[in-house]
Design a protein around this motif. Structure first.
Motif, PDB file in Angstrom:
ATOM      1  N   VAL A  10      34.403  -7.707  26.941  1.00 31.25           N
ATOM      2  CA  VAL A  10      33.837  -6.790  27.943  1.00 31.25           C
ATOM      3  C   VAL A  10      34.484  -5.417  27.811  1.00 31.25           C
ATOM      4  CG1 VAL A  10      33.711  -6.291  30.425  1.00 31.25           C
ATOM      5  CG2 VAL A  10      33.126  -8.570  29.574  1.00 31.25           C
ATOM      6  N   VAL A  14      32.273  -2.062  26.981  1.00 27.92           N
ATOM      7  CA  VAL A  14      32.233  -0.936  27.908  1.00 27.92           C
ATOM      8  C   VAL A  14      32.940   0.269  27.295  1.00 27.92           C
ATOM      9  CG1 VAL A  14      32.880  -0.120  30.204  1.00 27.92           C
ATOM     10  CG2 VAL A  14      32.053  -2.460  29.904  1.00 27.92           C
ATOM     11  N   THR A  78      24.175  -8.190  32.535  1.00 31.49           N
ATOM     12  CA  THR A  78      24.801  -7.713  33.764  1.00 31.49           C
ATOM     13  C   THR A  78      25.856  -6.655  33.465  1.00 31.49           C
ATOM     14  OG1 THR A  78      24.397  -9.808  34.874  1.00 31.49           O
ATOM     15  CG2 THR A  78      26.159  -8.436  35.768  1.00 31.49           C
ATOM     16  N   VAL A  79      26.726  -6.950  32.516  1.00 36.02           N
ATOM     17  CA  VAL A  79      27.793  -6.011  32.172  1.00 36.02           C
ATOM     18  C   VAL A  79      27.201  -4.733  31.570  1.00 36.02           C
ATOM     19  CG1 VAL A  79      29.807  -5.644  30.676  1.00 36.02           C
ATOM     20  CG2 VAL A  79      29.547  -7.787  31.935  1.00 36.02           C
ATOM     21  N   THR A  82      25.369  -2.632  34.307  1.00 36.99           N
ATOM     22  CA  THR A  82      26.345  -2.040  35.219  1.00 36.99           C
ATOM     23  C   THR A  82      27.072  -0.867  34.578  1.00 36.99           C
ATOM     24  OG1 THR A  82      26.661  -4.196  36.255  1.00 36.99           O
ATOM     25  CG2 THR A  82      28.361  -2.552  36.653  1.00 36.99           C
ATOM     26  N   SER A  83      27.455  -1.037  33.342  1.00 38.43           N
ATOM     27  CA  SER A  83      28.201   0.034  32.682  1.00 38.43           C
ATOM     28  C   SER A  83      27.291   1.184  32.268  1.00 38.43           C
ATOM     29  CB  SER A  83      28.979  -0.506  31.482  1.00 38.43           C
ATOM     30  OG  SER A  83      28.119  -1.054  30.520  1.00 38.43           O
ATOM     31  N   ASP A 107      37.454  -5.065  36.538  1.00 35.02           N
ATOM     32  CA  ASP A 107      36.576  -5.795  37.459  1.00 35.02           C
ATOM     33  C   ASP A 107      35.406  -6.446  36.729  1.00 35.02           C
ATOM     34  OD1 ASP A 107      38.185  -5.091  39.609  1.00 35.02           O
ATOM     35  OD2 ASP A 107      36.845  -3.498  40.313  1.00 35.02           O
ATOM     36  N   LEU A 108      34.804  -5.718  35.788  1.00 37.83           N
ATOM     37  CA  LEU A 108      33.699  -6.296  35.021  1.00 37.83           C
ATOM     38  C   LEU A 108      34.177  -7.459  34.157  1.00 37.83           C
ATOM     39  CD1 LEU A 108      31.419  -3.404  33.698  1.00 37.83           C
ATOM     40  CD2 LEU A 108      30.848  -5.211  35.314  1.00 37.83           C
ATOM     41  N   THR A 111      34.586 -10.396  36.420  1.00 37.30           N
ATOM     42  CA  THR A 111      33.265 -10.909  36.788  1.00 37.30           C
ATOM     43  C   THR A 111      32.711 -11.789  35.675  1.00 37.30           C
ATOM     44  OG1 THR A 111      32.811  -8.986  38.178  1.00 37.30           O
ATOM     45  CG2 THR A 111      30.903 -10.219  37.384  1.00 37.30           C
TER      46      THR A 111
END
Length: 122
Positions: A10, A14, A78-79, A82-83, A107-108, A111
């Motif tokens: 992740v 990101v 989702t990741v 969101t990013s 946090d991601l 998650t």
């Protein structure tokens, strides 16, 4: 450890967006109105998702879903979403209390770990 692998995947995913933030800001905003930009963005996003899946699937035995590949695709979506929304609109767009980039990534990652590994958190 699988949780560390997921967090690292992740963070790298990101991090790629953050490293190219200035370029991606314009690309994300224009892609809704420009079919060719949208097509290319979709292709690169899919390639990123495939790379994410290859890495995370090395922890397949720890993934607590009946279909690990589907769970990883969902997690990536989702990741990624969101990013990628954070890139053009900033950290305060979707939350009343913005968090800095490091907290956002942490946090991601957490998650993703909790979604994919459920009771294997550690």
């Amino acid at each position: 450890m699988p949780a560390d692998l997921v967090r690292a995947a992740v963070a790298e995913m990101v991090g790629i967006s953050f490293r190219h933030r200035r370029f991606l800001r314009a690309v994300v905003l224009i892609s809704a109105a420009h079919p060719e930009v949208q097509r290319r963005c979709a292709r690169y996003s899919q390639e990123l998702g495939e790379g994410f899946a290859r890495v995370v699937l090395t922890a397949r035995a720890a993934i607590r879903h009946g279909d690990p590949e589907a769970a990883i695709r969902s997690c990536f979506g989702t990741v990624f979403a969101t990013s990628i929304i954070r890139i053009p609109y900033g950290p305060g767009f979707a939350t009343p209390v913005p968090v800095d980039d490091d907290a956002f990534v942490a946090d991601l990652g957490e998650t993703a770990v909790r979604y994919l590994l459920a009771d294997a958190v550690g």
